[in-house]
Design a protein around this motif. Structure first.
Motif, PDB file in Angstrom:
ATOM      1  N   TYR A 250     -12.924  26.507   3.950  1.00  0.00           N
ATOM      2  CA  TYR A 250     -11.934  26.518   5.027  1.00  0.00           C
ATOM      3  C   TYR A 250     -11.297  27.889   5.184  1.00  0.00           C
ATOM      4  O   TYR A 250     -11.320  28.721   4.268  1.00  0.00           O
TER       5      TYR A 250
ATOM      6  N   THR B 270      -6.573  30.896  15.341  1.00  0.00           N
ATOM      7  CA  THR B 270      -7.453  29.929  14.680  1.00  0.00           C
ATOM      8  C   THR B 270      -8.805  30.553  14.361  1.00  0.00           C
ATOM      9  O   THR B 270      -9.106  31.671  14.752  1.00  0.00           O
TER      10      THR B 270
ATOM     11  N   ARG C  51      -3.521  23.218   4.106  1.00  0.00           N
ATOM     12  CA  ARG C  51      -3.454  21.769   4.371  1.00  0.00           C
ATOM     13  C   ARG C  51      -4.181  20.984   3.279  1.00  0.00           C
ATOM     14  O   ARG C  51      -3.712  19.920   2.839  1.00  0.00           O
TER      15      ARG C  51
ATOM     16  N   ASP D 267      -5.347  28.728   6.602  1.00  0.00           N
ATOM     17  CA  ASP D 267      -4.412  27.687   7.036  1.00  0.00           C
ATOM     18  C   ASP D 267      -4.929  26.289   6.722  1.00  0.00           C
ATOM     19  O   ASP D 267      -4.152  25.410   6.343  1.00  0.00           O
ATOM     20  N   ASP D 268      -6.246  26.091   6.838  1.00  0.00           N
ATOM     21  CA  ASP D 268      -6.812  24.787   6.475  1.00  0.00           C
ATOM     22  C   ASP D 268      -6.830  24.597   4.961  1.00  0.00           C
ATOM     23  O   ASP D 268      -6.707  23.468   4.468  1.00  0.00           O
TER      24      ASP D 268
END
Length: 413
Positions: A174, A290, A181, A177-178
């Motif tokens: 990832y 993103t 999470r 940012d992922d």
């Protein structure tokens, strides 16, 4: 004539005009940070990192002073991030055991009484390297476990350094940012404690503690400048990923000096310039970048702003600058090859972008507009902070030894 059109900037004309409407910075006031620094001083490994006066580089670039704070010496971990992670973990333990802030010291945190009260605890985080290593080190030093998730493309050396600090660590598939999470989901499922330097709705206490931890740097800088008999800086260049570090530094000084403070510029990689883009959109809200943020500035490759840090930077920073990778690479080479008696600084990709940018602005006529807007001249006293050393030695040598990421010129006319 050459044109460096891939360097972008936006001036924040509202930074000095929002009287009474600015984000509060009292949580990183000098009084608060004096207590934070006292906590860091309680560690046996603590020493203020050096502040160097690059007098010969200053002359070369026609500035009065260029000072650089070298965080490669921080706690033997080659980067500043441990300041935030250690303070956040300390504050968490303090709160859970009802220790009281007046007793928040290393010796009290590692006492058997504290460990018995807290019980078995695991601290979780996501990182490109430096933050995770700091969290892993702090957790181990205080007698606890840690689990660290890293984004795709992270350097193997950074992964191994985290594991050497005792963490369970892995590189995911990832982006940053992922990976955050993923780490948060893991913490929720496994009753772990998330230690992350970015904030979102419902997760703000720990990021504030981390920002307070970073402010030890600002407190040291102020003390060092005063002890050396230097005047206050007229300009400060602060690199940003999610914005926690830059907001911590700027918030500390804004709280002390108000609108009499220095001119500030926030620097980001152009592949992860979420703060710059948020300013361009100009609706007062943070906006994300993103996808895979392919930049050598791994420590700044973050697409979603820290909501707390964003508000401070939005309200106090004077300029936001989006920088291609060659700017950081230029800074790494400049600092590694000092002029005359200037000290050699080993600065990593995320640490050197300020030095690279200043050299371009001060030397290249193509940047005259930016230079004028920043009011840079021969009287300028400039502060930059090298936030990391060669945390990825292979990558560092590719840039400094082999000349990776040279400056790109687009010839006009």
């Amino acid at each position: 004539m050459s044109n460096y059109s891939d360097l972008k900037w936006i001036e924040n004309t509202e930074a000095r005009n929002k009287q009474g409407k600015k984000a509060k910075v009292d949580f990183i006031s000098r009084d608060v940070v004096s207590g934070v620094r006292a906590f860091h001083k309680s560690f046996p490994q603590y020493a203020a990192t050096p502040l160097h006066d690059l007098s010969n580089l200053s002359k070369e670039l026609n500035a009065a002073n260029i000072w650089i704070k070298d965080e490669s010496y921080r706690f033997g971990l080659n980067a500043f991030k441990v300041l935030g992670g250690s303070y956040a973990i300390g504050r968490y333990i303090c709160d859970r055991t009802n220790m009281g802030l007046e007793n928040l010291t290393y010796s009290n945190l590692v006492s058997e009484d504290t460990k018995t009260k807290l019980g078995d605890t695991v601290f979780i985080t996501a990182t490109d390297g430096n933050h995770g290593r700091g969290v892993a080190w702090a957790a181990r030093e205080m007698g606890h476990r840690s689990v660290v998730f890293m984004p795709k493309g992270s350097a193997e050396m950074r992964l191994e350094n985290i594991r050497k600090e005792g963490a369970e660590a892995s590189i995911t598939e990832y982006n940053y940012d992922d990976a955050v999470r993923l780490a948060n989901e893991y913490a929720l499922k496994n009753n772990g404690v998330m230690i992350q330097d970015t904030a979102w709705d419902g997760y703000e206490k720990i990021p504030r503690w981390i920002m307070q931890g970073y402010a030890t740097i600002a407190d040291e800088v102020e003390e060092q400048l005063r002890a050396l008999g230097y005047g206050e800086p007229t300009h400060v260049f602060l690199q940003a990923g999610v914005g926690s570090f830059a907001a911590s530094m700027l918030g500390y000084f804004a709280g002390k000096y108000g609108d009499d403070r220095f001119i500030s510029a926030v620097l980001e990689p152009d592949k992860a310039d979420c703060l710059y883009r948020s300013m361009v959109i100009n609706d007062g809200k943070p906006h994300a970048v993103t996808g895979h943020m392919d930049t050598i500035m791994a420590g700044l490759a973050c697409g979603e702003p820290n909501t707390i840090g964003w508000e401070i930077l939005r309200d106090y920073a004077d300029m936001f600058i989006s920088c291609p990778d060659y700017v950081a690479a230029r800074g790494m080479r400049i600092l590694a090859n000092p002029i005359k008696s200037d000290p050699r600084i080993i600065s990593g990709e995320s640490g050197a972008v300020g030095a690279g940018l200043i050299s371009l602005i001060m030397q290249k006529p193509e940047y005259k507009e930016l230079k004028d807007k920043l009011k840079l001249d021969k009287a300028s006293r400039i502060l930059i902070i090298s936030t990391e050393g060669d945390t990825d030695i292979e990558g560092y040598r590719k840039v400094v030894w082999d000349g990776y990421y040279p400056q790109k010129l687009e010839l006009k006319g």
